[in-house]
Design a protein around this motif. Structure first.
Motif, PDB file in Angstrom:
ATOM      1  N   VAL A 103       0.895  -1.295  -0.097  1.00 13.24           N
ATOM      2  CA  VAL A 103       0.050  -0.023   0.139  1.00 13.24           C
ATOM      3  C   VAL A 103       0.944   1.326  -0.077  1.00 13.24           C
ATOM      4  O   VAL A 103       0.669   2.213  -0.588  1.00 13.24           O
ATOM      5  CB  VAL A 103      -0.825  -0.030   1.073  1.00 13.24           C
ATOM      6  CG1 VAL A 103      -1.500   1.299   1.163  1.00 13.24           C
ATOM      7  CG2 VAL A 103      -1.977  -1.235   1.165  1.00 13.24           C
ATOM      8  N   PHE A 104       2.070   1.002   0.673  1.00 16.56           N
ATOM      9  CA  PHE A 104       3.145   2.486   0.737  1.00 16.56           C
ATOM     10  C   PHE A 104       3.289   2.558  -0.582  1.00 16.56           C
ATOM     11  O   PHE A 104       3.387   3.733  -0.893  1.00 16.56           O
ATOM     12  CB  PHE A 104       3.969   1.858   1.723  1.00 16.56           C
ATOM     13  CG  PHE A 104       4.894   3.272   2.020  1.00 16.56           C
ATOM     14  CD1 PHE A 104       4.534   4.077   3.084  1.00 16.56           C
ATOM     15  CD2 PHE A 104       6.084   3.410   1.389  1.00 16.56           C
ATOM     16  CE1 PHE A 104       5.271   5.217   3.425  1.00 16.56           C
ATOM     17  CE2 PHE A 104       6.782   4.514   1.813  1.00 16.56           C
ATOM     18  CZ  PHE A 104       6.590   5.356   2.780  1.00 16.56           C
ATOM     19  N   SER A 105       3.661   1.651  -1.281  1.00 15.26           N
ATOM     20  CA  SER A 105       4.285   1.840  -3.027  1.00 15.26           C
ATOM     21  C   SER A 105       2.950   2.448  -3.602  1.00 15.26           C
ATOM     22  O   SER A 105       3.314   3.076  -4.634  1.00 15.26           O
ATOM     23  CB  SER A 105       4.770   0.708  -3.258  1.00 15.26           C
ATOM     24  OG  SER A 105       3.628  -0.229  -3.349  1.00 15.26           O
ATOM     25  N   GLN A 106       1.837   1.881  -3.485  1.00  9.71           N
ATOM     26  CA  GLN A 106       0.713   2.562  -4.226  1.00  9.71           C
ATOM     27  C   GLN A 106       0.772   4.080  -3.821  1.00  9.71           C
ATOM     28  O   GLN A 106       0.412   4.998  -4.689  1.00  9.71           O
ATOM     29  CB  GLN A 106      -0.523   1.907  -3.639  1.00  9.71           C
ATOM     30  CG  GLN A 106      -0.629   0.451  -4.579  1.00  9.71           C
ATOM     31  CD  GLN A 106      -1.912  -0.243  -3.978  1.00  9.71           C
ATOM     32  OE1 GLN A 106      -2.487  -0.069  -2.883  1.00  9.71           O
ATOM     33  NE2 GLN A 106      -2.736  -0.668  -5.119  1.00  9.71           N
ATOM     34  N   GLN A 107       0.615   4.391  -2.628  1.00  8.84           N
ATOM     35  CA  GLN A 107       0.772   5.921  -2.158  1.00  8.84           C
ATOM     36  C   GLN A 107       1.769   6.735  -2.807  1.00  8.84           C
ATOM     37  O   GLN A 107       1.496   7.941  -3.422  1.00  8.84           O
ATOM     38  CB  GLN A 107       0.716   6.132  -0.717  1.00  8.84           C
ATOM     39  CG  GLN A 107      -0.494   5.564   0.164  1.00  8.84           C
ATOM     40  CD  GLN A 107      -0.229   5.641   1.548  1.00  8.84           C
ATOM     41  OE1 GLN A 107       0.988   5.699   2.111  1.00  8.84           O
ATOM     42  NE2 GLN A 107      -1.201   5.460   2.515  1.00  8.84           N
ATOM     43  N   CYS A 108       2.952   6.242  -2.840  1.00 14.25           N
ATOM     44  CA  CYS A 108       4.050   6.814  -3.560  1.00 14.25           C
ATOM     45  C   CYS A 108       3.721   7.047  -5.000  1.00 14.25           C
ATOM     46  O   CYS A 108       4.069   7.917  -5.614  1.00 14.25           O
ATOM     47  CB  CYS A 108       5.438   6.033  -3.383  1.00 14.25           C
ATOM     48  SG  CYS A 108       5.980   6.158  -1.888  1.00 14.25           S
ATOM     49  N   VAL A 109       3.079   6.047  -5.682  1.00 15.74           N
ATOM     50  CA  VAL A 109       3.053   6.029  -7.273  1.00 15.74           C
ATOM     51  C   VAL A 109       1.763   7.171  -7.551  1.00 15.74           C
ATOM     52  O   VAL A 109       1.755   8.029  -8.398  1.00 15.74           O
ATOM     53  CB  VAL A 109       2.463   4.684  -7.829  1.00 15.74           C
ATOM     54  CG1 VAL A 109       1.685   4.801  -9.147  1.00 15.74           C
ATOM     55  CG2 VAL A 109       3.763   3.777  -7.916  1.00 15.74           C
ATOM     56  N   LEU A 110       0.850   7.009  -6.676  1.00 12.45           N
ATOM     57  CA  LEU A 110      -0.442   8.104  -6.807  1.00 12.45           C
ATOM     58  C   LEU A 110       0.159   9.462  -6.386  1.00 12.45           C
ATOM     59  O   LEU A 110      -0.318  10.085  -7.294  1.00 12.45           O
ATOM     60  CB  LEU A 110      -1.609   7.849  -5.767  1.00 12.45           C
ATOM     61  CG  LEU A 110      -2.412   6.553  -6.228  1.00 12.45           C
ATOM     62  CD1 LEU A 110      -3.449   6.302  -5.032  1.00 12.45           C
ATOM     63  CD2 LEU A 110      -3.108   6.976  -7.354  1.00 12.45           C
ATOM     64  N   GLU A 111       0.789   9.658  -5.424  1.00  9.46           N
ATOM     65  CA  GLU A 111       1.450  10.984  -5.296  1.00  9.46           C
ATOM     66  C   GLU A 111       2.252  11.855  -6.378  1.00  9.46           C
ATOM     67  O   GLU A 111       2.367  12.656  -6.724  1.00  9.46           O
ATOM     68  CB  GLU A 111       1.984  11.305  -3.887  1.00  9.46           C
ATOM     69  CG  GLU A 111       1.350  11.217  -2.648  1.00  9.46           C
ATOM     70  CD  GLU A 111       0.304  12.266  -2.629  1.00  9.46           C
ATOM     71  OE1 GLU A 111       0.879  13.598  -2.981  1.00  9.46           O
ATOM     72  OE2 GLU A 111      -0.721  12.587  -2.678  1.00  9.46           O
ATOM     73  N   THR A 112       3.164  10.604  -6.925  1.00 12.79           N
ATOM     74  CA  THR A 112       3.994  10.969  -7.983  1.00 12.79           C
ATOM     75  C   THR A 112       3.260  11.226  -9.227  1.00 12.79           C
ATOM     76  O   THR A 112       3.724  12.331  -9.965  1.00 12.79           O
ATOM     77  CB  THR A 112       5.022  10.013  -8.278  1.00 12.79           C
ATOM     78  OG1 THR A 112       5.588   9.419  -7.011  1.00 12.79           O
ATOM     79  CG2 THR A 112       6.105  10.483  -9.210  1.00 12.79           C
TER      80      THR A 112
END
Length: 471
Positions: A103-112
């Motif tokens: 989920v943390f990696s998903q948050q990073c992708v969305l914010e980028t």
């Protein structure tokens, strides 16, 4: 006067773009709340007139649909993760707040995708751990963790040369801090976490701004220890669109967000025009109204005019202005489709060749691949430090790799027949055949070679065996 909340010049340059993209992604409520920031008031409009003008409009959130779709393409396959077994349990709660590494990696992708900038801090709970046993540390959940910082929270930073390397020497992070006002109420203030390199090593300080607008440090200076030693680097990692440096990238979908807002303004003008031109406007000529006479539209009573030349009719709109606005909206919808929001239009797959489709998606794929690789690189570095801080040195070295294959390679019936024929003739092994079928997603990536062979053997249809494998 406060100086800890000083912004980097690049922050001020990008802040408006970040806000614009974030409002657009959040949707109609945020765009409407911004009022004249995105929809200018018409001349002589009162507050009530402007509110009605805005409420008639529709904000079609093509940008969020695109962000969601692009993120979905990256995570159509789960990230490939390699790490020592001892650290794997940490991945279920990488933040110590219930957020998994996935989920943390998903948050990073969305914010980028939204702002083009993310920060990841590797930290350790601020608890005195000298002399504590390993079992006690586990009971207290004392271990390193990751913290996520959106672009707006990274307000200032500096880089410098240390040991002939260009490294981050300071970063200032704005954090919301919630405190209990009374039994039922809470209030939030901003704290500023300052991470910097000193002659004594990596240092952490926290500040707030008091009523006199002056900086007040909360607590003492903290020098985090890793394996009993002070650290020589700031454990903060930047994620950009195509780099892992403090350099600020423009939001990758900024053009789409701008087009989305232009579409919203045109829709407001179109609905405004339809509202006034679509409502029937009765007109009576050649008749002077008597104060005691009332004329009702749609009533069963007849209108009788003394003057035979008097007449009544409705005004009808016959201009081309609204058609022009509607056509311009269509053009912007097509532009948004080109910029990434292809959910607005249906692709003509029947007439699009495989080569044309690949060219059509090339720009989108390059942005996605760059983001996936950047997120992978920064999170991999953060995971390496997290393992070192936890004292885990076993193999394999931690690594996370996000998917960069967004559209499965096409395999025609002829290609499949040729591949199977090559296996039957002994030109390729079963392993090569299996890997090719998995790569083109003819066979599920979760299936093993042994499972596929078992399924083939269990099939009632006789299967020819390749040369060299017996009768």
């Amino acid at each position: 006067m406060s100086i800890v909340n000083t912004h980097h010049s690049a922050y001020d340059r990008m802040a408006d773009r970040w806000l614009r993209c974030r409002d657009v992604v959040e949707g109609q409520d945020a765009v409407f709340a911004a009022g004249t920031r995105y929809l200018p008031r018409l001349k002589l409009q009162t507050d009530d007139d402007y509110k009605a003008y805005q409420m008639r409009a529709l904000f079609f959130n093509a940008t969020w649909r695109t962000v969601s779709a692009l993120s979905g393409l990256i995570f159509r396959k789960p990230p490939a993760i390699e790490a020592p077994k001892a650290v794997l349990p940490m991945f279920d709660d990488i933040t110590l707040s219930g957020v998994s590494l996935y989920v943390f990696s998903q948050q990073c992708v969305l914010e980028t995708l939204i702002t083009g900038r993310v920060g990841v801090l590797v930290d350790y709970p601020p608890v005195e751990a000298v002399g504590i046993t390993e079992a006690e540390a586990q009971r207290l959940n004392l271990r390193p963790f990751m913290a996520f910082y959106p672009a707006e929270s990274i307000i200032n930073w500096k880089v410098g040369t240390v040991d002939n390397q260009h490294v981050l020497t300071q970063v200032v992070l704005a954090e919301p801090f919630t405190k209990q006002k009374n039994e039922f109420e809470e209030e939030t203030e901003t704290h500023y976490r300052v991470l910097d390199l000193t002659a004594e090593g990596y240092r952490v300080r926290v500040f707030r701004i008091d009523d006199k607008n002056e900086d007040v440090q909360i607590g003492n200076d903290i020098y985090p220890l890793m394996n009993g030693k002070r650290m020589s680097r700031i454990p903060f990692y930047f994620i950009g669109v195509d780099n892992t440096t403090p350099e600020v990238d423009s939001p990758p979908l900024l053009d789409l967000a701008n087009a989305n807002l232009a579409h919203y303004r045109l829709d407001a003008d179109l609905k405004h025009g339809l509202h006034f031109t679509g409502l029937p406007q009765p007109v009576i000529s050649g008749y002077v109204k008597d104060d005691n006479t009332k004329l009702y539209i749609g009533s069963p009573l007849a209108w009788v005019f003394p003057d035979p030349a008097a007449r009544a009719y409705y005004l009808e709109f016959s201009g081309q202005g609204l058609a022009s606005i509607s056509q311009e909206k269509d053009k912007i919808e097509q532009l948004m489709a080109v910029l990434g929001a292809r959910l607005l239009t249906q692709e003509k797959k029947a007439t699009e060749t495989a080569q044309a489709a690949a060219i059509h998606r090339a720009g989108e794929n390059s942005i996605l691949a760059a983001i996936a690789l950047t997120v992978s690189a920064s999170l991999t570095q953060a995971l390496k430090l997290l393992c070192q801080w936890a004292g885990i040195t076993e193999e394999p070295e931690p690594k996370i790799t996000l998917n960069t294959e967004y559209f499965p390679p096409e395999m025609s019936a002829q290609d499949l027949a040729a591949l199977v024929s090559a296996w039957q003739q002994g030109a390729i092994s079963m392993q090569v055949l299996f890997e090719k079928l998995q790569k083109t997603e003819v066979v599920s990536s979760s299936l093993t070679l042994e499972e596929m062979q078992a399924q083939i053997e269990a099939s009632p249809i006789p299967r020819p065996k390749p040369k060299g494998e017996g009768a």
